[in-house]
Design a protein around this motif. Structure first.
Motif, short mmCIF file in Angstrom:
data_model
loop_
_atom_site.label_atom_id
_atom_site.label_comp_id
_atom_site.label_asym_id
_atom_site.label_seq_id
_atom_site.Cartn_x
_atom_site.Cartn_y
_atom_site.Cartn_z
N LEU A 263 -8.32 -6.17 -21.82
CA LEU A 263 -7.42 -5.78 -22.92
C LEU A 263 -6.22 -6.73 -23.01
CD1 LEU A 263 -6.97 -3.66 -25.12
CD2 LEU A 263 -5.82 -2.21 -23.43
N ASP A 264 -5.64 -7.09 -21.87
CA ASP A 264 -4.45 -7.95 -21.87
C ASP A 264 -4.66 -9.27 -22.61
OD1 ASP A 264 -3.26 -5.96 -20.42
OD2 ASP A 264 -3.07 -7.09 -18.55
N PRO A 265 -5.81 -9.97 -22.40
CA PRO A 265 -5.99 -11.26 -23.09
C PRO A 265 -6.08 -11.15 -24.62
CG PRO A 265 -7.50 -11.07 -21.23
CD PRO A 265 -6.90 -9.72 -21.46
N LEU A 266 -6.36 -9.96 -25.15
CA LEU A 266 -6.47 -9.81 -26.61
C LEU A 266 -5.11 -9.94 -27.30
CD1 LEU A 266 -9.02 -6.84 -26.89
CD2 LEU A 266 -9.48 -9.30 -26.94
N LYS A 267 -4.05 -9.59 -26.58
CA LYS A 267 -2.67 -9.72 -27.09
C LYS A 267 -2.54 -9.18 -28.52
CE LYS A 267 -1.67 -13.50 -23.95
NZ LYS A 267 -1.53 -14.94 -23.79
N ASP A 268 -2.05 -10.03 -29.44
CA ASP A 268 -1.78 -9.54 -30.80
C ASP A 268 -3.04 -9.36 -31.63
OD1 ASP A 268 -2.35 -12.20 -31.10
OD2 ASP A 268 -0.57 -12.69 -32.28
N GLU A 269 -4.21 -9.71 -31.06
CA GLU A 269 -5.48 -9.47 -31.77
C GLU A 269 -6.07 -8.10 -31.43
OE1 GLU A 269 -7.43 -13.79 -32.51
OE2 GLU A 269 -7.45 -13.15 -30.42
N THR A 270 -5.41 -7.36 -30.53
CA THR A 270 -5.93 -6.06 -30.11
C THR A 270 -6.15 -5.15 -31.31
OG1 THR A 270 -4.71 -6.20 -28.02
CG2 THR A 270 -5.47 -4.01 -28.68
N PRO A 271 -7.38 -4.64 -31.47
CA PRO A 271 -7.63 -3.71 -32.57
C PRO A 271 -7.07 -2.32 -32.24
CG PRO A 271 -9.65 -4.12 -31.33
CD PRO A 271 -8.58 -4.92 -30.67
N ASN A 272 -6.70 -1.58 -33.25
CA ASN A 272 -6.19 -0.22 -33.07
C ASN A 272 -7.33 0.80 -33.13
OD1 ASN A 272 -3.22 -0.33 -32.82
ND2 ASN A 272 -3.32 -1.31 -34.82
N GLY A 273 -7.22 1.81 -32.29
CA GLY A 273 -8.08 2.98 -32.45
C GLY A 273 -9.48 2.91 -31.87
N TRP A 274 -9.81 1.85 -31.11
CA TRP A 274 -11.10 1.84 -30.44
C TRP A 274 -11.11 2.92 -29.36
CZ3 TRP A 274 -13.63 -3.50 -29.09
CH2 TRP A 274 -13.78 -4.27 -30.26
#
Length: 401
Positions: A263-274
């Motif tokens: 999760l940490d490497p996704l940074k600002d690309e992290t999708p919401n609500g998965w």
């Protein structure tokens, strides 16, 4: 007076003193550990730190049954053949007492088979395929982490609540990915008989062509997606999915994505609500976890990842098993591990006698992009004991193998 009498007496006393020291109190306990350090550093660097912290704590308290613990690690190059070769080296050359480790399911199964052939105790920390403890499980192999069936069983009630009919699946095409998808499909169909699986993408591990995979999933127009990708494959999938709108107004259920390693490497690309399984280390307030967090942070000046918990709990399990067995002999250790209880950062776990699977659970929650950083929210710890197949089902799966 015969001077030889005194020499004999001194020798006799020395011999007697040695005889009175139990054999198991002599020398160190050697824990051999095999893993894919170069191939999977995100998980396995923190994991190694967790193991080393556990060894340090055990030795600071005098070791196990009066013996200090030594950890000897080897890299398996993420290759089942190499995993068996280095396991053999640990047994033959290093004269280890117990065998532990492995990350990838295919290497884990290879080492489990080696343990069976060589009749040596093996505690698998991480491989998630159900074949580790169910179909193909053997007398000498135990497993710490909740496997693919257990993780799918934790996610399926949330997936069923969505009442989505058309599902697509994406997974790395090797043992773990295949096992996770098989469990999810079986359990979701049981919970929601009208479900359809309309697309399936199975790229090779570490070689995802994310653009093509995302496009193929989007073309199938699923209502929801079940994702099993992790590591660099996950990052590429998320980037392309965001770019091409795959996740817009579409629910994703995802194994492992809530783990800080991924999760940490996704940074600002992290999708919401998965909807994900993971490890929200920043919000767990139990006394056991606080103690672990403070010890880990104190030693490494860093926060723990899930790998840290797995490595730490694996070594603590070995120590608890040896202490209970009062021996490192394989038959005694196997017997001691059946029903063994161990204190971990997630609370007390036990190893089931019927399948050698631990009751360690996982956190289930949702992803949130919080100021450009991925976190888990709305999470709950699911006790693994409640998500295991029945003893009868286990017996049936082992008999069918």
């Amino acid at each position: 007076m015969n001077p030889l009498r005194h020499v004999f007496s001194a020798a006799a006393v020395a011999t007697l003193a040695t005889a009175l020291v139990p054999a198991h109190a002599q020398g160190v306990i050697k824990i051999g550990e095999v893993n894919s350090y170069k191939a999977q550093p995100a998980f396995l660097e923190p994991y190694k730190k967790g193991m080393e912290l556990a060894v340090e704590e055990i030795n600071a308290k005098g070791g196990v049954n009066g013996r200090k613990v030594e950890l000897i690690t080897r890299d398996d190059n993420a290759n089942p053949g190499d995993a068996v070769r280095v396991a053999e080296e640990l047994v033959a050359r290093e004269k280890i007492d117990v065998l532990t480790g492995t990350f990838l399911s295919n290497t884990g199964l290879a080492v489990a088979d080696f343990a069976k052939q060589k009749k040596i105790f093996f505690l698998a920390g991480e491989p998630l395929t159900d074949k580790m403890t169910w179909q193909g499980g053997n007398e000498y192999t135990f497993r710490l982490r909740p496997g693919t069936y257990m993780q799918a069983a934790m996610l399926v009630p949330e997936a069923a609540k969505l009442k989505k009919k058309r599902w697509a699946v994406v997974y790395p095409n090797y043992e773990y990915g295949q096992s996770a998808v098989a469990a999810f499909k079986t359990l979701l169909k049981a919970a929601q008989p009208d479900v359809e699986f309309v697309a399936e993408q199975a790229p090779p591990l570490g070689k995802v062509d994310a653009g093509a995979v995302v496009q193929a999933l989007a073309d199938a127009k699923p209502d929801a997606v079940f994702n099993v990708l992790f590591g660099a494959d996950l990052s590429k999938f998320v980037r392309e999915g965001n770019t091409r709108g795959l996740f817009k107004d579409r629910t994703v259920v995802s194994v492992l994505t809530g783990e800080p390693e991924y999760l940490d490497p996704l940074k600002d690309e992290t999708p919401n609500g998965w909807i994900v399984t993971g490890y929200p280390w920043y919000g767990i307030q139990t006394p056991e976890h606080k103690a672990f967090f403070l010890a880990y942070h104190g030693k490494y000046k860093d926060y723990p990842r899930l790998g840290s918990v797995v490595g730490y709990s694996m070594i603590k399990s070995v120590a608890a098993g040896i202490e209970k067995a009062k021996s490192t002999e394989t038959p005694k250790l196997v017997a001691a591990f059946k029903g063994l209880q161990v204190d971990t950062p997630f609370g007390k776990i036990s190893y089931r006698a019927e399948d050698h699977q631990s009751t360690m659970g996982a956190f289930v929650g949702k992803t949130k992009n919080e100021n450009g950083k991925g976190v888990m929210v709305d999470y709950t710890y699911f006790d693994g004991a409640k998500f295991q197949p029945s003893a009868a089902d286990v017996k049936k799966s082992r008999a069918a193998d």
